[in-house]
Design a protein around this motif. Structure first.
Motif, PDB file in Angstrom:
ATOM      1  N   ASN A   6      23.623 -32.710   0.618  1.00 46.33           N
ATOM      2  CA  ASN A   6      23.547 -33.331  -0.701  1.00 46.33           C
ATOM      3  C   ASN A   6      22.341 -32.788  -1.464  1.00 46.33           C
ATOM      4  N   THR A   7      22.287 -31.481  -1.632  1.00 44.98           N
ATOM      5  CA  THR A   7      21.191 -30.838  -2.348  1.00 44.98           C
ATOM      6  C   THR A   7      21.734 -29.794  -3.304  1.00 44.98           C
ATOM      7  N   THR A   8      20.917 -29.419  -4.254  1.00 43.89           N
ATOM      8  CA  THR A   8      21.278 -28.337  -5.157  1.00 43.89           C
ATOM      9  C   THR A   8      20.831 -27.029  -4.514  1.00 43.89           C
ATOM     10  N   ALA A   9      21.116 -25.931  -5.154  1.00 42.33           N
ATOM     11  CA  ALA A   9      20.691 -24.631  -4.637  1.00 42.33           C
ATOM     12  C   ALA A   9      19.170 -24.559  -4.596  1.00 42.33           C
ATOM     13  N   PRO A  10      18.600 -23.968  -3.544  1.00 42.55           N
ATOM     14  CA  PRO A  10      17.148 -23.921  -3.423  1.00 42.55           C
ATOM     15  C   PRO A  10      16.462 -23.166  -4.558  1.00 42.55           C
ATOM     16  N   THR A  11      17.202 -22.313  -5.261  1.00 41.27           N
ATOM     17  CA  THR A  11      16.585 -21.530  -6.320  1.00 41.27           C
ATOM     18  C   THR A  11      16.815 -22.137  -7.705  1.00 41.27           C
ATOM     19  N   LYS A  12      17.206 -23.397  -7.755  1.00 39.94           N
ATOM     20  CA  LYS A  12      17.469 -24.030  -9.045  1.00 39.94           C
ATOM     21  C   LYS A  12      16.145 -24.326  -9.742  1.00 39.94           C
ATOM     22  N   ALA A  13      15.901 -23.627 -10.832  1.00 41.35           N
ATOM     23  CA  ALA A  13      14.641 -23.738 -11.560  1.00 41.35           C
ATOM     24  C   ALA A  13      14.894 -24.343 -12.937  1.00 41.35           C
ATOM     25  N   PHE A  14      13.853 -24.973 -13.512  1.00 39.39           N
ATOM     26  CA  PHE A  14      14.005 -25.533 -14.853  1.00 39.39           C
ATOM     27  C   PHE A  14      12.965 -24.984 -15.826  1.00 39.39           C
ATOM     28  N   ARG A  15      12.515 -23.750 -15.632  1.00 37.58           N
ATOM     29  CA  ARG A  15      11.595 -23.100 -16.576  1.00 37.58           C
ATOM     30  C   ARG A  15      12.224 -22.975 -17.956  1.00 37.58           C
ATOM     31  N   LYS A  16      13.532 -22.713 -17.982  1.00 38.91           N
ATOM     32  CA  LYS A  16      14.235 -22.580 -19.260  1.00 38.91           C
ATOM     33  C   LYS A  16      14.077 -23.857 -20.085  1.00 38.91           C
ATOM     34  N   GLY A  17      14.220 -25.002 -19.451  1.00 40.45           N
ATOM     35  CA  GLY A  17      14.067 -26.269 -20.151  1.00 40.45           C
ATOM     36  C   GLY A  17      12.673 -26.443 -20.715  1.00 40.45           C
ATOM     37  N   LEU A  18      11.659 -26.050 -19.946  1.00 44.08           N
ATOM     38  CA  LEU A  18      10.280 -26.158 -20.430  1.00 44.08           C
ATOM     39  C   LEU A  18      10.047 -25.269 -21.650  1.00 44.08           C
ATOM     40  N   ARG A  19      10.703 -24.114 -21.681  1.00 49.57           N
ATOM     41  CA  ARG A  19      10.555 -23.218 -22.837  1.00 49.57           C
ATOM     42  C   ARG A  19      11.219 -23.783 -24.083  1.00 49.57           C
ATOM     43  N   GLU A  20      12.255 -24.620 -23.909  1.00 46.72           N
ATOM     44  CA  GLU A  20      13.001 -25.134 -25.049  1.00 46.72           C
ATOM     45  C   GLU A  20      12.425 -26.426 -25.635  1.00 46.72           C
ATOM     46  N   VAL A  21      11.440 -27.002 -24.972  1.00 47.19           N
ATOM     47  CA  VAL A  21      10.824 -28.241 -25.460  1.00 47.19           C
ATOM     48  C   VAL A  21       9.927 -27.913 -26.654  1.00 47.19           C
ATOM     49  N   LYS A  22       9.875 -28.822 -27.623  1.00 47.57           N
ATOM     50  CA  LYS A  22       8.989 -28.631 -28.772  1.00 47.57           C
ATOM     51  C   LYS A  22       7.543 -28.580 -28.297  1.00 47.57           C
ATOM     52  N   VAL A  23       6.749 -27.754 -28.938  1.00 45.32           N
ATOM     53  CA  VAL A  23       5.360 -27.543 -28.534  1.00 45.32           C
ATOM     54  C   VAL A  23       4.588 -28.861 -28.465  1.00 45.32           C
ATOM     55  N   GLY A  24       4.802 -29.742 -29.407  1.00 45.86           N
ATOM     56  CA  GLY A  24       4.086 -31.016 -29.427  1.00 45.86           C
ATOM     57  C   GLY A  24       4.464 -31.958 -28.292  1.00 45.86           C
ATOM     58  N   ASP A  25       5.623 -31.704 -27.652  1.00 40.53           N
ATOM     59  CA  ASP A  25       6.102 -32.581 -26.582  1.00 40.53           C
ATOM     60  C   ASP A  25       5.848 -32.041 -25.180  1.00 40.53           C
ATOM     61  N   VAL A  26       5.330 -30.845 -25.065  1.00 43.47           N
ATOM     62  CA  VAL A  26       5.203 -30.194 -23.751  1.00 43.47           C
ATOM     63  C   VAL A  26       4.372 -31.027 -22.777  1.00 43.47           C
ATOM     64  N   ASP A  27       3.225 -31.527 -23.203  1.00 45.59           N
ATOM     65  CA  ASP A  27       2.382 -32.308 -22.286  1.00 45.59           C
ATOM     66  C   ASP A  27       3.086 -33.586 -21.842  1.00 45.59           C
ATOM     67  N   ALA A  49       9.461 -26.234 -10.908  1.00 44.73           N
ATOM     68  CA  ALA A  49       9.920 -25.539 -12.114  1.00 44.73           C
ATOM     69  C   ALA A  49      10.364 -24.115 -11.808  1.00 44.73           C
ATOM     70  N   ASP A  50       9.724 -23.485 -10.833  1.00 47.10           N
ATOM     71  CA  ASP A  50      10.064 -22.112 -10.446  1.00 47.10           C
ATOM     72  C   ASP A  50      11.214 -22.041  -9.453  1.00 47.10           C
ATOM     73  N   GLY A  51      11.692 -23.198  -8.982  1.00 44.22           N
ATOM     74  CA  GLY A  51      12.794 -23.212  -8.023  1.00 44.22           C
ATOM     75  C   GLY A  51      12.367 -22.954  -6.602  1.00 44.22           C
ATOM     76  N   LYS A  52      11.091 -23.118  -6.291  1.00 45.91           N
ATOM     77  CA  LYS A  52      10.591 -22.868  -4.935  1.00 45.91           C
ATOM     78  C   LYS A  52      10.760 -24.079  -4.020  1.00 45.91           C
ATOM     79  N   ARG A  53      11.088 -25.225  -4.590  1.00 41.77           N
ATOM     80  CA  ARG A  53      11.316 -26.449  -3.810  1.00 41.77           C
ATOM     81  C   ARG A  53      12.777 -26.845  -3.937  1.00 41.77           C
ATOM     82  N   ILE A  54      13.337 -27.347  -2.867  1.00 37.72           N
ATOM     83  CA  ILE A  54      14.731 -27.784  -2.874  1.00 37.72           C
ATOM     84  C   ILE A  54      14.834 -29.140  -3.564  1.00 37.72           C
TER      85      ILE A  54
END
Length: 78
Positions: A6-27, A49-54
């Motif tokens: 019951n896990t996702t792929a070990p390389t599933k990263a969310f860096r793309k999502g962090l790039r799409e967040v508005k600058v004022g909301d990043v923190d 975020a880099d997909g290094k953790r399952i």
């Protein structure tokens, strides 16, 4: 019978999502993600975020919910 964990792929990263967040909301997004993941350090967040953790399915859903709250619909990717 082949049971898949019951896990996702070990390389599933969310860096793309962090790039799409508005600058004022990043923190705020980073703090919300730390809370959703149960981590306290910047390094731990970066490992996820880099997909290094399952990720399990529930954690992945919490991550998606955080990004949805900030208007990001497609958060998965490098």
């Amino acid at each position: 019978m082949n049971k898949t964990p019951n896990t996702t792929a070990p390389t599933k990263a969310f860096r793309k999502g962090l790039r799409e967040v508005k600058v004022g909301d990043v923190d705020k997004v980073r703090e919300d993600l730390k809370s959703a993941l149960g981590v306290t350090t910047r390094q731990s967040l970066a490992a996820y975020a880099d997909g290094k953790r399952i990720l399990d399915v529930e954690t992945a859903a919490r991550i998606e919910a955080v990004f949805r709250n900030y208007g990001v619909s497609a958060c998965w990717g490098e």
